[in-house]
Every structure is written in structure tokens, then in C-alpha cells.
Enzyme design. Structure first.
Site, PDB file in Angstrom:
ATOM      1  N   HIS A   1      36.380  41.331  80.098  1.00 26.72           N
ATOM      2  CA  HIS A   1      35.478  41.908  81.049  1.00 26.72           C
ATOM      3  C   HIS A   1      35.291  43.359  80.720  1.00 26.72           C
ATOM      4  CE1 HIS A   1      39.179  42.572  83.078  1.00 26.72           C
ATOM      5  NE2 HIS A   1      38.728  43.615  83.580  1.00 26.72           N
ATOM      6  N   ASP A   2      36.174  43.793  79.859  1.00 28.50           N
ATOM      7  CA  ASP A   2      36.006  45.241  79.372  1.00 28.50           C
ATOM      8  C   ASP A   2      35.557  45.619  77.972  1.00 28.50           C
ATOM      9  OD1 ASP A   2      37.274  45.832  81.847  1.00 28.50           O
ATOM     10  OD2 ASP A   2      39.391  45.986  81.081  1.00 28.50           O
TER      11      ASP A   2
ATOM     12  N   ASP B   1      44.878  38.411  89.373  1.00 26.45           N
ATOM     13  CA  ASP B   1      45.015  39.376  88.608  1.00 26.45           C
ATOM     14  C   ASP B   1      45.511  40.516  89.788  1.00 26.45           C
ATOM     15  OD1 ASP B   1      44.180  41.864  87.352  1.00 26.45           O
ATOM     16  OD2 ASP B   1      42.364  41.076  86.447  1.00 26.45           O
TER      17      ASP B   1
ATOM     18  N   GLU C   1      48.848  43.761  81.073  1.00 28.38           N
ATOM     19  CA  GLU C   1      47.903  44.374  80.208  1.00 28.38           C
ATOM     20  C   GLU C   1      48.669  45.776  79.824  1.00 28.38           C
ATOM     21  OE1 GLU C   1      43.370  46.441  80.690  1.00 28.38           O
ATOM     22  OE2 GLU C   1      44.896  46.588  82.190  1.00 28.38           O
TER      23      GLU C   1
ATOM     24  N   ASP D   1      47.685  44.203  85.781  1.00 30.95           N
ATOM     25  CA  ASP D   1      46.797  45.189  85.315  1.00 30.95           C
ATOM     26  C   ASP D   1      47.364  46.647  85.032  1.00 30.95           C
ATOM     27  OD1 ASP D   1      43.443  45.780  85.397  1.00 30.95           O
ATOM     28  OD2 ASP D   1      44.451  47.448  86.489  1.00 30.95           O
TER      29      ASP D   1
HETATM   30  C1  NOJ Z   1      41.979  47.166  83.419  1.00 33.15           C
HETATM   31  C2  NOJ Z   1      40.749  46.394  83.877  1.00 33.15           C
HETATM   32  O1  NOJ Z   1      40.686  45.262  83.002  1.00 33.15           O
HETATM   33  C3  NOJ Z   1      39.565  47.322  84.062  1.00 33.15           C
HETATM   34  O2  NOJ Z   1      38.450  46.455  84.268  1.00 33.15           O
HETATM   35  C4  NOJ Z   1      39.922  48.134  85.037  1.00 33.15           C
HETATM   36  O3  NOJ Z   1      38.678  49.029  85.523  1.00 33.15           O
HETATM   37  C5  NOJ Z   1      41.174  48.937  84.996  1.00 33.15           C
HETATM   38  N1  NOJ Z   1      42.194  48.422  84.542  1.00 33.15           N
HETATM   39  C6  NOJ Z   1      41.523  49.649  86.315  1.00 33.15           C
HETATM   40  O4  NOJ Z   1      42.180  49.094  87.164  1.00 33.15           O
END
Ligand code: NOJ
Length: 555
Positions: free
Chosen positions: A331-332, A99, A258, A201
Site C-alpha cells: 500500500h506504500d 498489522d 517492516e 510496522d
Molecule cells: C509504514 C506503513 O506501511 C505506512 O503506510 C505508514 O504510513 C507508516 N509505516 C507509518 O505507520
């Protein structure tokens, strides 16, 4: 099938290392824990592991605040452990995907420590610094994604710095070529270690607008969400093409960005022949059950046709250009059985139904840890039990907007990122076999029924359904590369589609309701049931949450 690349023919498994498996009794997972589960992962049939950040970090955002891009956080182990994981994974035909968190670093990174010291040190413009407004307030009214102002005051420099996320996550200044090249160098460090790809990310936020101006407030406190002012700023693609040349083009790897804020018509500039990445995570299907208002986790009524449209649009957009990363969890996000399935659903049927879609659409499926066991959301009674920094920010924001604490907790139950972060459930023993110590986050209380040990031995488990369907998919040209066509388009109960090549056809049908649904099924006349979450199926009838996969007898 032969013209597909390795990462188009396999599923990827996402690991949140802190919650995967603890081998030391510290209460947090570690790299050795991942290595010890490679047999389990191989049996699931995956070909790559996306590891969320394992770099040195103060863990304000559980590793998305990186203090050193080329060292391992001691809580996860050592560089040797990491090299060992890469080697051992290779023996299991699994590649490790890292990542890259390059929009921001931790405020504990040496670069930031230097940058904040003065206005004229060698790293003074490695981050985004601005003077206060005449009245001493922040340069703009932008609100950070985790809540509060996106600007934090620094005494030493008598200036504000910008942070899209938490104050401990200052945004890097990509306009400075030294910053960009330092970042590329760290990515190349991992390429040389033999990793199989990168997930990048928050990549749409790296380019900031030329002028920093106040935006129209979207909240009662006069602030506006920062990303609505900065995402996907023109010129970003120049940075990304440079990134590609300097890093991505150097290995047989895949990249997945992302990418909040990239619309379907812009996609061709981001993925595929003229693009930068192999795949983009976009969220049009995941956001449907949320409002886009100030409290972005506020539940919203949504229709199945909206979900079907979002998925079909993504299938269309990646038909001839780029490739689709299929995902319902990470994970979000909440667990998909809660996110998309009706209240009162049988969780095993629901988990298999979602798995059926995940593993039969065209693209690379991303399985998030625990999804293969049918994990569900948690609902803790107090915000203090939640670790997730974003849940705390959203809770505060909800109170500020006038919601009661009870209402605010409802949002948290529905949306908190901790839903996805509860520890893996390996056994029915103490702490579900996750740790012998004190777990950093409470476990889900269903672990005595829902765990890898029990499911391994149950031929009807969610785990064995994932294994069978995923291993079938890997060998099946129709599922890997066949054309996608949506069926029963206007139906608000059933999601149905076919996948076909010149001489083969597969039909997938999933009932998203708790009712029995009947439909005219002539199109299934020549087909046989090959997968389903009930023992058998009557053509033309789908029982509650029933999912079926039919294959047309060869012509
Ligand atoms: C996206 C990530 O998936 C998330 O977990 C993170 O808090 C934010 N970007 C900031 O890096």
C-alpha cells in the site's frame, strides 16, 4: 516439503480495507466486504490475508494512526464483524494477519491525551518529550518522514514531542516497561481471537538513541531525515526479544517486520534461529528506481542487473536462515508494472511477467490487492486530488527544493502511495462495483477493461495466470523449497534463474525489455514449457516482456 511451516507453503494476500469493498454505501470499504470475497480469495490460492490497520483511528494516515489497539473503527464495522471474518476465513483455509503499529499511536489515543496534560501525570513518559533549545526551537533538526519538523510543540507541557511520521502520530516511549507491556497485551488480545500472524510496522524505529543531537543537514532547509538518526539503534534487539517471548512465541503464527535500515549482514540477528521475526520486509529492490536524495521519490536510472543482484542477495541471505517475503507491491508502493517495467509496456504481459517472478522465487509471496488483476498507476492532474499524507509532504518538499509544480507532480505520479490505494475493480458497473456511494478516492479510469468480473471469464487474463501459477506453486516442492541459482547474470535484458532439488529443476526467464532477445539456450534442452505469458515459446528467444517457466523432464 514436510519440514516447511504452513506460512512457507502459501501466498499471502494484502488487503487495504478502505479500498477493498464497501457493503454499506459509505464510500469506504469494510470488513463485511472482505468476508464476502473469501471465495474469490480462496480460488486465488492464498492461505493468509494481511489486513492493514482496521483499528479505531482518526485516519490521518488511513489507520496507521491508532486511537485504540483493541477496537475496530466504526467505518469498518464492529468487533463481531471482525470475529466473523476470522471464523469464515478459517473455513476457507485462510488466516487473518494483523498489522501492529507500535512505533507510534494516534494523538487521539487516551494514552497520549493523558501524557500531554502535564509533566507529572501517570502517563507523562509514555511518549518522547523534550525541552526546547535555549532559543525555543525544536530539540533537534530532525525532519519527519512525511515532511516538516519531527517535533511538535505542546502548550500544556511547554515541551516538544517526537513523531517520526505525522504530528498526529506521536512516537511511543519503548524505554518505559509499562508501555511495552500494554502493547504486548493488545497483541495477545488478537492472538486469543485466533489470528494467524502479525506484520509489524516501522519496527526499526522503536529504539531511540541515548543522546538527541542535530544531524548533518540533508536538505536546503537545514533538516535531516529523522530515520537516519534513529533507525536500528543498538539495544533494539533486547526489546524485540522480549516482544517475541511475550507474544510471538505463544501461537502457531508468522511474523514479518517492516525493517528499514537492517543490512544483509545484520539479518541473522533479526530472522531465523537466533532472530526475532520469521521474515523481514526489506526494500533494497524497491528503492532502485528512486534516488536517496532529499526528494526520495525522485526517479533514478537503474539497471536490471541491480534488481537481479538485490533479489539474488535476498535469496542468498535467507537460504539457510530465516525466510524471504517476496513482494513487489504494497500500500506504500507504486504498482509494479510501472515501477519495474519499461514505458510503453503491454500491461497484461508486464503484470504476468512480474507475477512469474513473484510466484517462483523462494519465499512467501505477498500479493497486494489489485496486483492479481494487473492494476497500474494513476496520474491525477492536481495534488488536491491526492489523499495520501506523504504525497502532500513530498510535494511541498519538492517545491521548497526549487522544483516546479509540474516537476513535483511528475514525482507524485511516479511514486504516490495513492497509486496503490485506488479502489478494487470488481465489475464494469458503477464505481467498478466497489461502492454504491461516493468513493473516498477516485477509481482508476481503466476499470471497464480491468476488473475481476471480466478477468474471471477470460482464460488469458492476469487473474487466471495468477490463479494457475499460484495453485501450481503450492503443490510443487521445487518452487517451494528448491535451491535458487541466478543464470545469465550480466544480462541487462533478461532475469533468469533456476530452482532445483536433487531430482528436479525449474527454469524461470523474464525479458524486461520491449525488444526481442536471443540467448544460448542449451540448458533448456531437456525441459518443457509449463507457464508463460505468450501462447508458446521458442527456446533461446524471448519476445518483448516474455516470461517463461520451464520444467526439466524427470530423470
Ligand atoms: C509504514 C506503513 O506501511 C505506512 O503506510 C505508514 O504510513 C507508516 N509505516 C507509518 O505507520
Amino acid at each position: 516439503m514436510n519440514n516447511l511451516k504452513w506460512w512457507q507453503k502459501t501466498a499471502v494476500y494484502q488487503i487495504y480495507p478502505k479500498s477493498f469493498l464497501d457493503t454499506t454505501g459509505s464510500g469506504t470499504g469494510d470488513i463485511a466486504g472482505i468476508t464476502s470475497k473469501l471465495d474469490y480469495l480462496q480460488k486465488l490460492g492464498i492461505g493468509a490475508i494481511w489486513l492493514t490497520p482496521i483499528y479505531k483511528s482518526p485516519m490521518v494516515d488511513n489507520g496507521y494512526d491508532i486511537a485504540d489497539y483493541t477496537s475496530i473503527d466504526p467505518s469498518y464495522g464492529t468487533m463481531k464483524d471482525m470475529e466473523n471474518l476470522i471464523d469464515e476465513a478459517k473455513k476457507h483455509n485462510i488466516k487473518i494477519v494483523m498489522d501492529l503499529v507500535y512505533n507510534h499511536s494516534s494523538d487521539q489515543h487516551e494514552w497520549f491525551k493523558e501524557s500531554r496534560k502535564s509533566r507529572n501525570n501517570p502517563k507523562s513518559d509514555w511518549y518522547i518529550w523534550r525541552d526546547a533549545k535555549a532559543d525555543g526551537s525544536a530539540p533537534t533538526n530532525w525532519r519527519a518522514i512525511f515532511g516538516g519538523s519531527a517535533w511538535t510543540w505542546c502548550e500544556e507541557r511547554q515541551q516538544y514531542y517526537l513523531h517520526t511520521f505525522a504530528p498526529q502520530q506521536p512516537d511511543l516511549n519503548w524505554e518505559n516497561p509499562d508501555v511495552r507491556h500494554a502493547l504486548y497485551e493488545s497483541a495477545n488480545f488478537w492472538l486469543k481471537k485466533g489470528v494467524g500472524g502479525f506484520r509489524i510496522d516501522a519496527i526499526t524505529y522503536i529504539k531511540k538513541p541515548k543522546e538527541f543531537v542535530d544531524g548533518d543537514p540533508d536538505s536546503k532547509d537545514g533538516t535531516v531525515a529523522v530515520h537516519t538518526m534513529t533507525a536500528n539503534t543498538p539495544g533494539i534487539l533486547d526489546f524485540l526479544h522480549e516482544f517475541k517471548r511475550e507474544v510471538f512465541d505463544k501461537g502457531d503464527i508468522f511474523t514479518v517486520g517492516e525493517a528499514n535500515g537492517v543490512s544483509a549482514d545484520e539479518l541473522k540477528n533479526w530472522v531465523g534461529v537466533n532472530g526475532v521475526f520469521d521474515m523481514l520486509f526489506e526494500f533494497s529492490h524497491l528503492v532502485l528506481p528512486f534516488t536517496n536524495g532529499e526528494i526520495w521519490c525522485y526517479p533514478r536510472e537503474w539497471k536490471l542487473t541491480e534488481l537481479k543482484k538485490a533479489l539474488s542477495d535476498s535469496q542468498k541471505a535467507t537460504k539457510d536462515n530465516g525466510w524471504y517475503p517476496i513482494f513487489f507491491e504494497n500500500h506504500d508502493q507504486p504498482r509494479c508494472v510501472n515501477h519495474f517495467m519499461p514505458k510503453g509496456a503491454d500491461m497484461i504481459k508486464a503484470a504476468k511477467a512480474m507475477a512469474t517472478i513473484l510466484l517462483t522465487l523462494r519465499g512467501t509471496p505477498f500479493i497486494y490487492q489489485g496486483q492479481e488483476l494487473g492494476f497500474a498507476n494513476v496520474a491525477w492532474d492536481s495534488i488536491n486530488k491526492y489523499n495520501d499524507i506523504s504525497s502532500h509532504g513530498q510535494y511541498e518538499l519538492a517545491l521548497k527544493e526549487g522544483f516546479t509544480p509540474e516537476q513535483a507532480m511528475k514525482f507524485i505520479h511516479f511514486f504516490s502511495r495513492d497509486n496503490a490505494r485506488t479502489p478494487m475493480q470488481w465489475t464494469s458497473g458503477i464505481n467498478a462495483g466497489f461502492t454504491t456511494g461516493q468513493s473516498w478516492l477516485p477509481l482508476h479510469n481503466d476499470f471497464d477493461k480491468c476488473n475481476a468480473e471480466i478477468e474471471d471469464n477470460d482464460k488469458n487474463s492476469v487473474l487466471n495466470y495468477f490463479r494457475k501459477l499460484n495453485n501450481f506453486r503450492k503443490q510443487n516442492e521445487t518452487l517451494l523449497n528448491g535451491d535458487y541459482k541466478e543464470l545469465l547474470k550480466d544480462d541487462e535484458s533478461v532475469y533468469a534463474f533456476s530452482r532445483s532439488t536433487e531430482n528436479s529443476k525449474i527454469y524461470v526467464l523474464v525479458n524486461f525489455t520491449l525488444n526481442k532477445v536471443e540467448f544460448s539456450a542449451e540448458f533448456l534442452n531437456q525441459s518443457n514449457l509449463i507457464f508463460g505469458n505468450y501462447e508458446s515459446n521458442d527456446k533461446g528467444i524471448l519476445r518483448p516482456l516474455e516470461a517463461v517457466v520451464y520444467e526439466e523432464a524427470s530423470k
